[in-house]
Design a protein around this motif. Structure first.
Motif, PDB file in Angstrom:
ATOM      1  N   VAL A  95       0.849  -1.182   0.000  1.00 11.55           N
ATOM      2  CA  VAL A  95       0.000   0.000   0.000  1.00 11.55           C
ATOM      3  C   VAL A  95       0.889   1.238   0.000  1.00 11.55           C
ATOM      4  O   VAL A  95       1.751   1.385   0.876  1.00 11.55           O
ATOM      5  CB  VAL A  95      -0.920   0.012   1.239  1.00 11.55           C
ATOM      6  CG1 VAL A  95      -1.765   1.275   1.265  1.00 11.55           C
ATOM      7  CG2 VAL A  95      -1.811  -1.224   1.249  1.00 11.55           C
ATOM      8  N   LEU A 106      -3.842   4.097   7.296  1.00 13.99           N
ATOM      9  CA  LEU A 106      -4.504   2.810   7.491  1.00 13.99           C
ATOM     10  C   LEU A 106      -4.786   2.597   8.971  1.00 13.99           C
ATOM     11  O   LEU A 106      -3.895   2.748   9.807  1.00 13.99           O
ATOM     12  CB  LEU A 106      -3.625   1.667   6.969  1.00 13.99           C
ATOM     13  CG  LEU A 106      -3.117   1.776   5.528  1.00 13.99           C
ATOM     14  CD1 LEU A 106      -2.198   0.606   5.208  1.00 13.99           C
ATOM     15  CD2 LEU A 106      -4.283   1.839   4.545  1.00 13.99           C
ATOM     16  N   VAL A 111      -9.505   2.884   5.688  1.00 12.19           N
ATOM     17  CA  VAL A 111      -8.493   3.596   4.910  1.00 12.19           C
ATOM     18  C   VAL A 111      -8.956   5.036   4.735  1.00 12.19           C
ATOM     19  O   VAL A 111     -10.127   5.275   4.404  1.00 12.19           O
ATOM     20  CB  VAL A 111      -8.270   2.949   3.525  1.00 12.19           C
ATOM     21  CG1 VAL A 111      -7.182   3.694   2.753  1.00 12.19           C
ATOM     22  CG2 VAL A 111      -7.914   1.473   3.662  1.00 12.19           C
ATOM     23  N   HIS A 245      -4.439  -3.598   0.198  1.00 12.95           N
ATOM     24  CA  HIS A 245      -4.639  -3.560   1.651  1.00 12.95           C
ATOM     25  C   HIS A 245      -5.538  -4.707   2.114  1.00 12.95           C
ATOM     26  O   HIS A 245      -5.278  -5.327   3.152  1.00 12.95           O
ATOM     27  CB  HIS A 245      -5.250  -2.224   2.058  1.00 12.95           C
ATOM     28  CG  HIS A 245      -5.461  -2.091   3.536  1.00 12.95           C
ATOM     29  ND1 HIS A 245      -4.480  -2.363   4.468  1.00 12.95           N
ATOM     30  CD2 HIS A 245      -6.565  -1.741   4.265  1.00 12.95           C
ATOM     31  CE1 HIS A 245      -4.945  -2.166   5.680  1.00 12.95           C
ATOM     32  NE2 HIS A 245      -6.206  -1.802   5.594  1.00 12.95           N
TER      33      HIS A 245
END
Length: 265
Positions: A95, A106, A111, A245
């Motif tokens: 990510v 995060l 997110v 993610h």
């Protein structure tokens, strides 16, 4: 973002996660159940099932506790192989810390992307839970050892908040399914809902659905989002970020499950 608003929006994503079951990770579980057969009549089996000896566990309990069950040993063995396979699929995807001028934060499955200017702050936020689906419907060959599945991608519903002082112009957006028909705009995402409010959002704030907006007004709002950096290209990269993610989070979950089952702390 107000947690009540986030919870309200995420409820919609839960209802879609059941579709396309064979295109998701539960295909492995489906194959597991396919290897079961009813016990023979007269054997006292009743509702019990006999599991075909397809996969013999080779893990032995080495801690000397004599507590780990056969099911736990089999689960740990499967998870060990599954984690290796998922890491191969991951292929080093990570990510990014920034995306198109937005900083990335995060927090578990949440997110948040933020871009600050002298005039305003633009916040894009989403949750990766229950957002993964196959790009294409798989063609299931019952004789194949491993079915060919489409690429697994995360396309979450996401919010865009344009904040100026104490006022927020908020959009809820979703990825469009399929390809655009002739004569239609080739948009990657659509506006599901729009609202504007002072301070923190609450459920008393009026919101209008995107599909009842005047067509020209809808186009102007899409242009506005593009000017703020929320373009089709950005949405594609956002899906890449979400996919990376979600996959990392999935592998982490498998590792935690393996450690828990094996008795680790």
């Amino acid at each position: 973002m107000n947690s009540l608003k986030t919870a309200t929006l995420r409820f919609a994503s839960l209802t879609s996660s059941a579709a396309g079951a064979l295109g998701k990770r539960d295909f492995t579980r489906s194959l597991w159940h396919m290897t079961k057969k009813p016990a023979a009549v007269g054997t006292g089996g009743g509702d019990h099932v006999t599991v075909l000896n397809v996969h013999k566990p080779s893990i032995n309990c080495t801690c000397g506790c004599n507590v780990h069950t056969k099911g736990e040993r089999e689960l740990v063995e499967f998870l060990t192989e599954e984690i290796i396979a998922e890491r191969k699929v991951q292929k080093g995807k990570t990510v990014p810390s920034t995306l198109e001028g937005f900083s990335v934060k995060l927090t578990g499955a949440d997110v948040e992307l933020t871009k600050q200017t002298d005039k305003e702050k633009v916040v894009v936020s989403f949750n990766v839970n229950h957002t993964v689906d196959s790009e294409e419907e798989p063609e299931i060959n019952p004789n194949a050892d491993k079915p060919e599945l489409g690429e697994m991608r995360s396309k979450p519903q996401f919010e865009v908040d344009i904040i100026r002082g104490n006022s927020t112009l908020s959009f809820t957006c979703s990825y469009l399914q399929g390809e655009a028909q002739e004569g239609e705009y080739n948009d990657v995402f659509s506006i599901d809902e729009m609202s504007i409010f002072e301070g923190e959002w609450n459920d008393k704030v009026y919101a209008v659905a995107g599909d009842v907006l005047d067509g020209y007004l809808y186009d102007l709002l899409m242009n506005l989002l593009e000017e703020k950096g929320i373009s089709n290209e950005f949405a594609e990269k956002l899906s890449d970020l979400a996919t990376a993610h979600e996959h990392t989070s999935y592998i982490s979950l498998l590792e935690k499950l393996s450690k828990f089952t094996a008795g680790g702390k």
